[in-house]
Write a protein that holds these residues in place. Structure first.
Motif, short mmCIF file in Angstrom:
data_model
loop_
_atom_site.label_atom_id
_atom_site.label_comp_id
_atom_site.label_asym_id
_atom_site.label_seq_id
_atom_site.Cartn_x
_atom_site.Cartn_y
_atom_site.Cartn_z
N ALA B 22 -14.18 12.74 69.75
CA ALA B 22 -14.42 14.10 69.50
C ALA B 22 -14.59 14.52 70.79
CB ALA B 22 -15.60 13.82 68.58
N ARG B 90 -18.87 24.84 65.02
CA ARG B 90 -19.60 24.83 63.47
C ARG B 90 -18.22 26.04 63.30
NH1 ARG B 90 -25.91 24.20 63.14
NH2 ARG B 90 -25.44 24.21 61.23
N TYR B 91 -17.71 26.19 62.46
CA TYR B 91 -17.19 27.54 61.87
C TYR B 91 -18.03 28.41 61.92
CZ TYR B 91 -14.38 29.95 58.37
OH TYR B 91 -13.09 30.78 57.84
N SER B 92 -19.42 28.71 61.23
CA SER B 92 -20.27 29.54 61.12
C SER B 92 -20.57 30.33 62.54
CB SER B 92 -21.83 29.34 60.53
OG SER B 92 -22.66 28.06 61.40
N PHE B 103 -14.60 24.53 67.00
CA PHE B 103 -14.26 22.58 66.51
C PHE B 103 -14.78 22.31 65.59
CE2 PHE B 103 -13.61 18.12 67.97
CZ PHE B 103 -13.30 17.92 66.63
N TRP B 105 -16.51 20.94 61.30
CA TRP B 105 -15.09 20.60 60.62
C TRP B 105 -15.94 20.73 59.24
CZ3 TRP B 105 -14.35 15.63 58.79
CH2 TRP B 105 -14.58 14.12 60.34
N GLN B 106 -15.13 21.00 58.42
CA GLN B 106 -14.82 22.06 56.63
C GLN B 106 -14.57 21.37 55.80
OE1 GLN B 106 -11.89 24.79 56.50
NE2 GLN B 106 -13.44 26.46 56.01
N LYS B 107 -14.45 20.94 54.05
CA LYS B 107 -13.66 20.10 53.40
C LYS B 107 -13.90 18.85 54.02
CE LYS B 107 -11.39 22.17 49.60
NZ LYS B 107 -10.36 21.25 49.40
N GLY B 108 -14.22 18.27 54.52
CA GLY B 108 -14.49 17.41 54.73
C GLY B 108 -13.07 17.43 55.85
N ARG B 109 -12.77 17.88 56.30
CA ARG B 109 -11.34 18.14 57.86
C ARG B 109 -12.24 18.23 59.03
NH1 ARG B 109 -6.37 18.62 54.06
NH2 ARG B 109 -6.42 16.78 52.50
N PRO B 110 -11.65 17.74 59.66
CA PRO B 110 -11.90 18.83 61.31
C PRO B 110 -10.94 19.89 62.12
CG PRO B 110 -10.89 16.39 61.73
CD PRO B 110 -11.19 16.66 59.92
N ASN B 111 -11.26 20.55 61.76
CA ASN B 111 -10.75 22.18 62.40
C ASN B 111 -11.44 22.53 63.74
OD1 ASN B 111 -9.63 23.04 59.94
ND2 ASN B 111 -10.98 21.84 58.34
N ILE B 112 -9.50 22.91 64.03
CA ILE B 112 -9.59 23.85 64.97
C ILE B 112 -9.20 24.86 64.73
CG2 ILE B 112 -8.99 24.69 67.27
CD1 ILE B 112 -8.11 21.65 67.68
N LEU B 113 -9.79 26.87 64.83
CA LEU B 113 -9.65 27.60 64.56
C LEU B 113 -9.76 29.08 66.14
CD1 LEU B 113 -8.13 29.97 62.57
CD2 LEU B 113 -10.70 30.17 61.83
N TYR B 133 -3.29 27.26 64.93
CA TYR B 133 -4.65 26.67 65.03
C TYR B 133 -5.56 27.97 65.32
CZ TYR B 133 -3.63 22.20 65.52
OH TYR B 133 -3.54 20.79 64.69
#
Lengths: 621, 136
Positions: B22, B90-92, B103, B105-113, B133
């Protein structure tokens, strides 16, 4: 200049690979199953979050139907029962189902599989299945198989999701969850509605139905090392052929209500675990028979109604000590169960019954020592004992389990050997039918050898067991068998990871089981599974073939299922899945007349998994 | 020799590996945003993985000394931090328009946006490897 552009392109590709590959590695390493699974606890099968997502596993049935050695099926009442179809005997009582730290229990049968064997998986992160008489530290009572379901967590699923699916036969499901962490408090709330519509079957002038509507709410709150869970499930629907042989009911109905409150806490650097669980269940079943077509044992019956109420409370305390090369665990557990199945009405008249007992207190103690002989060799010794105390002068039972395990591992090879002897007490559902039933004893030896390379995992499991005093139903009632039944099994598995997101799994399983009934047919069951999971860009592709041969003397079943999942964007996903696409999957054989056995055309053959195409959509918020 | 049994039966090493990876991802992202090998970061309310394994990041205790702020929550962000680059965990956190990316976690998968407009506001151009991303 060209050289500079080339270098920039190369750097860009390397960087892209680096970030993509880091994310993939991070996802794999962070799988919650890595933190919960226990390789020393038995012959383990893990369905990770990634597996379940890409398999589009909508219900536990989707996973259990390809479980090695067993075949998911349902009994005459449409209730999940992996090993058997006769509702007079519930063989799956030794298959224990857990949701997080709580056993999903029904007091009467001893196993929650009967209510949760086809539960939807939309709130589940991953599944661990421990076969081969697994470790005793899972629960208060012994088990042949332990199915552990772990719910999603705020850490990996922050935010919310709504999901809806619709299948070709009308089956539809809608659910929503929301999870978050604020100021050290994490919470997860989930609600689901499933309308499971299945095909109907005509038999002896009646229409057999097995539709079920299920509503569920699950919530959990976690603060530091304490978790509180609340789980409610309500279902109602058809009871297929009903429990009784002889004639097919004109109409059936069954209804279940399940409420569970539980807490789990950890203290002293997680070496002390304290869990409490209270479960209340209400069940109702009714059948209507045409005049003159009553069941064999209930002549003259045109309507039958039975209501049951069950409750249980479980408290368990487990402490672990690490002493040099020993890891010693000691656990003590207490459970009470009460059950009332007195309310029976036949033709609208209350029938006086004489329930043999209605309360059972179970005291259990286990000691386990994991001895690390050196870096490569581990020995595990376990002893567990239960005392079953029953009221109304019902016979008490004492059961003992012994387990010895040896595990060898090096960089590539892992060998696990487990020898166990386990006594199983008589569950109330069976003891009500015959108070003189004695403990069943299962003795087994299992040897698992696996070999791992960077891209492959090969595994072979050999097993031999003998079962004494098995409970059988020979038509004259349930009793302990006088025959010692031997069980042989051979399992071969091969997994090829041909890239980070593509894998092929192959399984070949054989098991034979000597009938515990005199003159009964021995069983030889072969099953084969080929499953491929691929990811291409934003598409997850799933293909699976499950073959069952020799199961319950039915024709060989070839169940081919496939699906595609498309991530439209980060928040919106759609999926389509076909199950038993060629309608050639395993069929279960349900007989109406057993005594006196009438003829072969008395059987109804029903697909265990019906052909169905499902479209699903999910939106994350 | 690696203690394979411990790897098999203890989870400590798995947690460590998690956190290291991470932090490695945070390192890569921060380097890409700031274009610096050794960036100074202020961790608002703490980020465990970076605190344990800072890698090339220099953790500072005041926003004014930081090249970038990494958030574990969007609550109570000090005023002086708002002038700096904000990055979420966090996404929020992306609901806050000042946060350029996250960076999570969403739906059990790590994501970058990342959001392109927010990057433009801060004149940040990410390497094309991050294109998948970035959303409009």
């Amino acid at each position: 200049m060209k050289l500079l552009i080339l270098m920039l392109m190369l750097f860009s590709i390397t960087n892209a690979q680096e970030i993509d590959s880091l994310l993939n590695e991070y996802e794999t390493d962070s799988e919650l199953s890595n933190k919960t699974k226990d390789e020393s606890a038995g012959n383990l099968i893990v369905y990770t979050r990634d597996d379940l997502e890409r398999m589009q596993a909508e219900s536990l049935q989707d996973v259990l139907k390809s479980l090695r050695l067993f075949a998911y099926t349902e009994n005459r009442m449409g209730q999940p029962d992996i090993l058997n179809q006769d509702p007079m005997i519930y063989y799956s009582s030794s298959i224990r189902v857990y949701l997080d730290e709580t056993e999903l229990l029904t007091a009467m049968t001893g196993s929650g599989l009967i209510l949760f064997g086809n539960m939807e998986l939309d709130f589940i992160d991953h599944i661990e299945v421990y076969q081969g008489f697994p470790s005793f530290d899972f629960g208060i009572e012994p088990a042949t198989v332990v199915i552990r379901l772990y719910s999603k967590t705020a850490e990996h699923d922050e935010g919310g999701r709504v999901k809806a699916t619709l299948a070709t036969n009308g089956k539809n499901k809608q659910n929503v969850y929301y999870t978050n962490i604020e100021d050290g408090v994490s919470y997860f709330i989930y609600a689901n509605r499933t309308d499971d519509i299945k095909d109907t079957y005509e038999h002896q002038g009646q229409t057999l139905r097995r539709d079920t509507k299920t509503n569920r709410f699950y919530g959990s709150v976690g603060v530091e090392n304490h978790t509180f869970n609340f789980h409610v499930m309500k279902s109602d629907g058809d009871a297929f052929m009903g429990a009784y042989i002889g004639n097919i009911p004109e109409n059936t109905f069954k209804k279940n209500m399940f409420v569970n409150l539980s807490t789990s806490s950890k203290f002293m650097d997680d070496t002390l675990a304290l869990n409490f669980s209270y479960i209340k269940t209400k069940n109702k079943v009714s059948y209507a028979y045409d005049a003159g077509k009553a069941p064999y044992f209930l002549p003259g019956t045109t309507s039958y109604l039975q209501e049951q109420e069950e409750s249980s409370f479980t408290a368990s305390l487990k402490k672990e000590w690490k002493l040099d090369t020993h890891t010693v665990s000691v656990g003590t557990q207490y459970r009470y169960k009460d059950f009332d199945m007195d309310n029976i009405e036949i033709n609208s008249l209350v029938i006086p019954t004489n329930q043999a007992y209605d309360r059972e207190d179970i005291y259990s103690l286990f000691i386990q020592d994991l001895i690390s002989l050196n870096e490569n060799n581990l020995v595990t010794l376990s002893v567990m004992d239960q005392e079953y105390i029953r009221n109304n002068n019902m016979k008490n039972q004492n059961t003992l389990q012994l387990r010895l395990g040896y595990i060898y591992t090096n960089r590539e090879w892992v060998s696990k050997t487990f020898i166990s002897s386990q006594q199983f007490a008589t569950e109330p559902y069976m003891a009500m039918q015959n108070p003189d039933l004695e403990e069943q004893t299962y003795t087994s030896i299992l040897q698992e050898v696996s070999y791992q390379t960077s891209q492959t995992l090969s595994k072979v499991i050999l097993g031999y067991g003998i079962n004494d005093k098995m409970i059988v139903d020979d038509g004259s009632g349930v009793r302990n068998s006088d025959i010692t039944s031997a069980l042989h099994l051979i399992i071969a598995e091969f997994t090829l990871h041909f890239s980070q997101k593509d894998k092929l799994e192959l399984q070949a399983n054989y098991w034979s089981f000597e009938s515990p009934l005199e003159g009964g047919d021995d069983t030889e069951h072969h099953s084969y599974v080929a499953r491929m999971l691929n990811s291409v860009s934003d598409f997850d592709i799933f293909n699976e073939l499950v073959v069952h041969q020799g199961y319950s003397n039915t024709d060989t079943g070839y169940d081919y299922s496939a699906g595609v999942k498309y991530q439209v964007n980060k928040d919106f996903h759609i999926n389509i899945k076909g199950e038993n696409i060629f309608d050639t999957g395993l069929e279960a054989d349900y007989m109406n007349q057993v005594i006196p056995y009438s003829s072969s055309n008395d059987s109804v053959y029903v697909p265990v998994t019906e052909r169905r195409f499902t479209l699903g959509m999910e939106y994350l918020f | 020799m690696i203690k394979l049994l411990l790897v098999l039966f203890l989870v400590t090493s798995i947690y460590a590996s998690d956190s290291k990876k991470a932090s490695g991802i945070f390192n890569l992202i921060v380097k890409e945003i700031t274009k610096k090998e050794n960036s100074s970061v202020y961790l608002h309310k703490g980020i465990e993985s970076i605190e344990k394994y800072p890698g090339n990041l220099k953790i500072v205790t005041e926003c004014k000394d930081a090249d970038i702020i990494i958030l574990s929550t969007t609550r109570d962000i000090p005023k002086e931090c708002n002038k700096k680059l904000l990055f979420g965990s966090r996404y929020s956190h992306l609901k806050n328009p000042n946060v350029i990316g996250a960076f999570f976690w969403q739906k059990g998968r790590p994501n970058i946006l990342f959001y392109q407009k927010r990057l433009n506001t801060h004149h940040i151009k990410l390497n094309s490897s991050f294109n998948r991303y970035i959303e409009e």
